[in-house]
Design an enzyme around this catalytic site. Sequence first.
Site, short mmCIF file in Angstrom:
data_model
loop_
_atom_site.label_atom_id
_atom_site.label_comp_id
_atom_site.label_asym_id
_atom_site.label_seq_id
_atom_site.Cartn_x
_atom_site.Cartn_y
_atom_site.Cartn_z
N TYR A 15 0.82 -1.20 0.00
CA TYR A 15 0.00 0.00 0.00
C TYR A 15 0.86 1.25 0.00
CZ TYR A 15 0.33 0.86 5.14
OH TYR A 15 0.75 1.14 6.41
N ARG B 129 -11.01 -0.75 10.44
CA ARG B 129 -10.53 -0.44 9.09
C ARG B 129 -11.67 -0.68 8.10
NH1 ARG B 129 -7.02 1.10 11.86
NH2 ARG B 129 -4.75 0.84 11.67
N ASP C 17 -0.85 0.40 17.71
CA ASP C 17 -0.14 -0.86 17.81
C ASP C 17 0.93 -0.79 18.90
OD1 ASP C 17 -1.65 -1.72 15.62
OD2 ASP C 17 -0.14 -1.04 14.19
#
Length: 358
Positions: free
Chosen positions: A104, A183, A274
């Site tokens: 990405y 997401r 994260d």
Amino acid sequence: MTATGPGNALDAVDVVDVVTLGESMVTFLPSSPGRLADVPSFDRAIGGAESNVACTLAAAGHSVRWVSRVGADGFGDHLVEAIGAYGVDVTAVRRDPARPTGIYFRTAGDRSTDAHEVAYYRAGSAASAMAVANTDLDVVRAGRVLHLSGITPMLSDDCLDLVRALTAPRARRPLVSFDVNHRPTVWREADGPRVLLELARRADLVFVGEDEAQEVWGLTGADAVRAAFPDPEVLVVKQGGHGATVFDKESGTEHVTFVPAPRVDVVAAVGAGDAFAAGFLSATLRGLPVRDRLRHGHLMAAAALTVPGDLAAPPARDHADRLAALDDDAWGTLRLGPGWTQAVDQAVHRADEEVPAP
């Protein structure tokens, strides 16, 4: 909650502190600000919620295994080599000759702004082919903690079945950690919110942002989130720059703990969630009290927020422990800027001032 010991995993498999399972992609970061259409070149990096957690925990001194699938291509080589270089066990990563490694591109701006763009090329990726039939479940379960996220079950029906199998009640199950990781770009069906709620309720430890709980389920406030997630023994509601609230019922009685976030001079608002999960899990593995687990989560997030990419070198353990042990007044005036993870003396002894870059 303290993480379960090796006796909760199969004795024949090498037991590690944490196993993470999920897709990692090669990330292309812009060499300059602007629209994707205008950026002339990109720098290559790695990105993936579960592998980010794995790399951060390994850098913090824990034994970690990452389980996934990548293509039999150069990008797959790069991911395995780069994640392995952090000290993560990548021997359970499978290569798929028929499917590519996901990639990405993103712009340099903050994800929270309208100008931020992300272009994913992950449909039909090797990781989306993860399934119960092609995953060694004994290896996945051979950790004191199994960390999953809400991204993986949205990649394919097979991935959803795999996460359901891993979160199903069973004897000798590791402590199952689940980060909702909203997401919407990977949702394949309109029932994504229902599936995420189902999976999170089956976990032992859940991380969810107050903002994503509002967006996904229309829940307002930490108490409303807990009411919707009554089953997990520990629920962590992340409240951005305000702080985080933990609901835990380890002793049989529900306890609620709020810890404010330190002030941070943000370089890039990526990877912080994260990193927070990694910090909280690290402190959980060490059996630290809830307040300190939250503080270690905030400190790991601050490390990520003060560097340009998703991954940051965590502070040394003794450095983080000294900061986490500050009294409430000193913690409340703590300010962290770029380079703070190396500025030990300033961070601890001048907690009411910004920690300068070295």
